[in-house]
Design a protein around this motif. Sequence first.
Motif, short mmCIF file in Angstrom:
data_model
loop_
_atom_site.label_atom_id
_atom_site.label_comp_id
_atom_site.label_asym_id
_atom_site.label_seq_id
_atom_site.Cartn_x
_atom_site.Cartn_y
_atom_site.Cartn_z
N PHE A 1 0.95 -1.16 0.15
CA PHE A 1 -0.05 -0.07 -0.12
C PHE A 1 0.86 1.41 -0.07
CE2 PHE A 1 -3.64 -2.63 1.27
CZ PHE A 1 -4.65 -2.20 0.37
N GLN A 2 2.12 1.38 0.67
CA GLN A 2 2.87 2.34 0.60
C GLN A 2 3.47 2.52 -0.70
OE1 GLN A 2 5.63 2.72 3.98
NE2 GLN A 2 6.69 4.15 2.99
N HIS B 1 0.59 4.09 -2.76
CA HIS B 1 0.53 5.51 -2.27
C HIS B 1 1.66 6.27 -3.21
CE1 HIS B 1 -0.09 9.06 0.10
NE2 HIS B 1 1.12 8.85 0.52
N GLY C 1 1.11 7.13 -6.52
CA GLY C 1 0.04 8.11 -6.73
C GLY C 1 0.38 9.53 -6.35
N VAL C 2 1.53 9.65 -5.95
CA VAL C 2 2.15 11.16 -5.69
C VAL C 2 3.53 11.39 -6.24
CG1 VAL C 2 0.74 11.32 -3.54
CG2 VAL C 2 2.81 10.31 -3.49
N TRP D 1 9.60 7.42 -0.49
CA TRP D 1 8.39 6.75 -0.14
C TRP D 1 8.30 5.37 -0.82
CZ3 TRP D 1 4.61 7.50 3.42
CH2 TRP D 1 4.51 8.91 3.89
#
Length: 174
Positions: free
Chosen positions: A50-51, A54, A57-58, A67
């Motif tokens: 999930f990280q 994420h 997505g950024v 990240w």
Amino acid sequence: MSEARAKWGWFVALGILFACLGFGAVSDLLLATVATIFYIGALITVAGVFQIIHALGVKSWRGFLLWGLGGLFYAAAGTTIILDPAIASLALTLVLAVFTVASGFMRLLLSFKARRDRSWGWLFASGLLTAIAGLAFLLGWPLNSLWLLGLLLSIDLIFQGCTLIGLGLQLRNT
């Protein structure tokens, strides 16, 4: 509170389920330890994935790469735990033992600072028992890593079950 009172039976049922699971886990501590290790590994792997999602997505963020790498390392750690539960059990038991000793000594130090308070003895007793338990964990390591995590899971499930049963019965009687 009235809603909880109306559902007192569910608290008791869940408590009985937890207690039964705890007693079942106590009957095979090695299996309970392995289940605990796989559970921890799966959670860490999922969190890592999930990280990574994420991070993708950024992409415009300055820390995007960090990240993503953090998520990759997290997922790799979880996968390693799942692939080699014996080594993971050794490592987690050692970490648990060290942190338990440290926690006990911190409570002992806090109790000495609180000597003027009336109930400082409870803090002292808690710290002493925790430190002794941690030292016992350390002295039994690495052999106890086959069963200690399973025992702690079992004890937690049994206590949770008893707590839920007591809460449910108290709700019924109020």
